[in-house]
Design a protein around this motif. Structure first.
Motif, short mmCIF file in Angstrom:
data_model
loop_
_atom_site.label_atom_id
_atom_site.label_comp_id
_atom_site.label_asym_id
_atom_site.label_seq_id
_atom_site.Cartn_x
_atom_site.Cartn_y
_atom_site.Cartn_z
N TYR A 132 -64.42 2.27 -44.47
CA TYR A 132 -64.49 0.85 -44.80
C TYR A 132 -65.94 0.42 -44.69
CZ TYR A 132 -59.44 0.83 -44.43
OH TYR A 132 -58.11 1.09 -44.61
N VAL A 133 -66.36 -0.52 -45.53
CA VAL A 133 -67.77 -0.90 -45.54
C VAL A 133 -68.03 -2.29 -44.95
CG1 VAL A 133 -68.37 0.63 -47.45
CG2 VAL A 133 -67.62 -1.72 -47.92
N SER A 134 -66.97 -3.01 -44.62
CA SER A 134 -67.16 -4.32 -44.00
C SER A 134 -65.99 -4.63 -43.08
CB SER A 134 -67.26 -5.42 -45.07
OG SER A 134 -66.01 -5.64 -45.68
N ALA A 135 -66.23 -5.56 -42.18
CA ALA A 135 -65.17 -6.02 -41.28
C ALA A 135 -64.03 -6.64 -42.08
CB ALA A 135 -65.73 -7.01 -40.28
N GLU A 136 -64.38 -7.42 -43.07
CA GLU A 136 -63.37 -8.08 -43.90
C GLU A 136 -62.47 -7.07 -44.60
OE1 GLU A 136 -66.67 -8.72 -44.02
OE2 GLU A 136 -66.80 -10.78 -43.29
N ALA A 137 -63.06 -6.01 -45.12
CA ALA A 137 -62.30 -5.00 -45.85
C ALA A 137 -61.30 -4.28 -44.96
CB ALA A 137 -63.24 -3.99 -46.51
N VAL A 138 -61.72 -3.92 -43.76
CA VAL A 138 -60.81 -3.18 -42.89
C VAL A 138 -59.69 -4.07 -42.38
CG1 VAL A 138 -62.06 -3.45 -40.69
CG2 VAL A 138 -60.71 -1.40 -41.10
N VAL A 139 -60.00 -5.31 -42.03
CA VAL A 139 -58.95 -6.21 -41.52
C VAL A 139 -57.96 -6.54 -42.64
CG1 VAL A 139 -58.49 -8.48 -40.53
CG2 VAL A 139 -60.37 -7.09 -39.64
N GLU A 140 -58.46 -6.74 -43.85
CA GLU A 140 -57.56 -7.00 -44.98
C GLU A 140 -56.65 -5.80 -45.24
OE1 GLU A 140 -57.62 -7.92 -49.76
OE2 GLU A 140 -59.41 -8.39 -48.59
N ALA A 141 -57.20 -4.60 -45.19
CA ALA A 141 -56.39 -3.39 -45.40
C ALA A 141 -55.31 -3.27 -44.33
CB ALA A 141 -57.28 -2.15 -45.39
N TRP A 142 -55.65 -3.50 -43.10
CA TRP A 142 -54.65 -3.42 -42.02
C TRP A 142 -53.55 -4.44 -42.20
CZ3 TRP A 142 -59.09 -3.83 -38.11
CH2 TRP A 142 -59.80 -2.62 -38.07
N SER A 143 -53.92 -5.62 -42.64
CA SER A 143 -52.91 -6.67 -42.78
C SER A 143 -51.92 -6.38 -43.90
CB SER A 143 -53.57 -8.04 -42.98
OG SER A 143 -54.19 -8.11 -44.25
N LYS A 144 -52.28 -5.48 -44.80
CA LYS A 144 -51.40 -5.12 -45.92
C LYS A 144 -50.59 -3.85 -45.65
CE LYS A 144 -54.17 -7.38 -49.42
NZ LYS A 144 -55.00 -7.23 -50.62
N ASP A 167 -73.80 11.03 -40.07
CA ASP A 167 -75.13 11.25 -40.65
C ASP A 167 -75.23 10.80 -42.10
OD1 ASP A 167 -76.02 12.26 -38.24
OD2 ASP A 167 -75.66 14.35 -38.80
N GLU A 168 -74.10 10.71 -42.79
CA GLU A 168 -74.09 10.29 -44.19
C GLU A 168 -73.85 8.78 -44.34
OE1 GLU A 168 -71.23 12.76 -46.19
OE2 GLU A 168 -72.28 14.59 -45.59
N GLY A 169 -73.71 8.09 -43.22
CA GLY A 169 -73.50 6.65 -43.27
C GLY A 169 -72.05 6.23 -43.39
N ILE A 170 -71.12 7.17 -43.29
CA ILE A 170 -69.69 6.86 -43.35
C ILE A 170 -69.26 6.29 -42.01
CG2 ILE A 170 -67.37 7.82 -43.61
CD1 ILE A 170 -68.68 9.94 -45.48
N LEU A 171 -68.60 5.13 -42.05
CA LEU A 171 -68.16 4.48 -40.82
C LEU A 171 -66.82 5.02 -40.34
CD1 LEU A 171 -69.03 0.75 -41.59
CD2 LEU A 171 -70.31 2.35 -40.15
N TYR A 172 -66.71 5.22 -39.03
CA TYR A 172 -65.48 5.64 -38.35
C TYR A 172 -65.12 4.54 -37.36
CZ TYR A 172 -65.96 10.41 -40.10
OH TYR A 172 -66.05 11.52 -40.90
N PHE A 173 -63.82 4.25 -37.26
CA PHE A 173 -63.33 3.15 -36.44
C PHE A 173 -62.28 3.65 -35.43
CE2 PHE A 173 -64.42 1.74 -40.64
CZ PHE A 173 -64.98 0.48 -40.51
N THR A 174 -62.40 3.23 -34.21
CA THR A 174 -61.36 3.45 -33.21
C THR A 174 -61.10 2.11 -32.52
OG1 THR A 174 -62.07 5.71 -32.76
CG2 THR A 174 -60.68 4.65 -31.09
#
Length: 179
Positions: A132-144, A167-174
């Protein structure tokens, strides 16, 4: 016995009154955090934990926490409170996922047990995410997502979210949360 709910994505925290543009090195957000945390009569969050949030939490972590709590409030649920112990475990797991290059619930039972011992948690849940590239995107995805939505609307009190890039700029979330 600890109840454990596993799902992919992230969940977030409390800070319904905080709109953070830049928490690091900003005096105003730190002041808001200090007022917020010291005004909670049922919270055992210490001043050190407040400073930990101000110094360690990234801008996107703070945004996710804020947006998830806004979502919870829109459903007439209580906002979640930040917990430094959960943050430590979430950050360690995010690093593990980056090392492995995949989303994984590897050692979730261990994280849940540690939270039970260290923070007196009785129910622990975990949401994970990647790319996910933004806070908005991840929260919207979870809500769906039915699974993520159930987690976001769960009966929890405390939470913490760790977001880091590889190292490639990919975000990981826990996101860990518990009661």
């Amino acid at each position: 016995m600890i109840s454990m709910l596993k799902s992919h994505a992230i969940f977030a925290l409390d800070f319904k009154k905080i709109v953070v543009k830049r928490i690091k090195f900003a005096i105003a957000p730190l002041t808001v955090l200090l007022v917020f945390f010291t005004s909670c009569s049922t919270s055992s969050i210490s001043e050190e934990e407040t400073l930990f949030v101000a110094n360690e939490a990234s801008e996107i972590e703070m945004q996710v926490l804020h947006l998830v709590n806004e979502y919870r409030l829109s459903k007439n649920l209580t906002p979640l409170k930040f917990n430094a112990i959960a943050y430590s475990h979430a950050a360690t797991h995010t690093n593990t996922m980056i090392e492995d290059g995949e989303i994984t619930h590897k050692d979730f039972d261990k994280r849940a047990s540690n939270l039970a011992m260290e923070a007196d948690a009785s129910h622990v849940a975990e949401n994970l995410g990647r790319r996910y590239v933004s806070a908005e995107a991840v929260v919207e995805a979870w809500s769906k997502s039915p699974t993520h939505k159930k987690v976001m609307e769960g009966d929890y009190i405390f939470t913490a979210v760790s977001i880091k890039s590889d190292d490639e700029g990919i975000l990981y979330f826990t996101q860990l949360f518990y009661r």
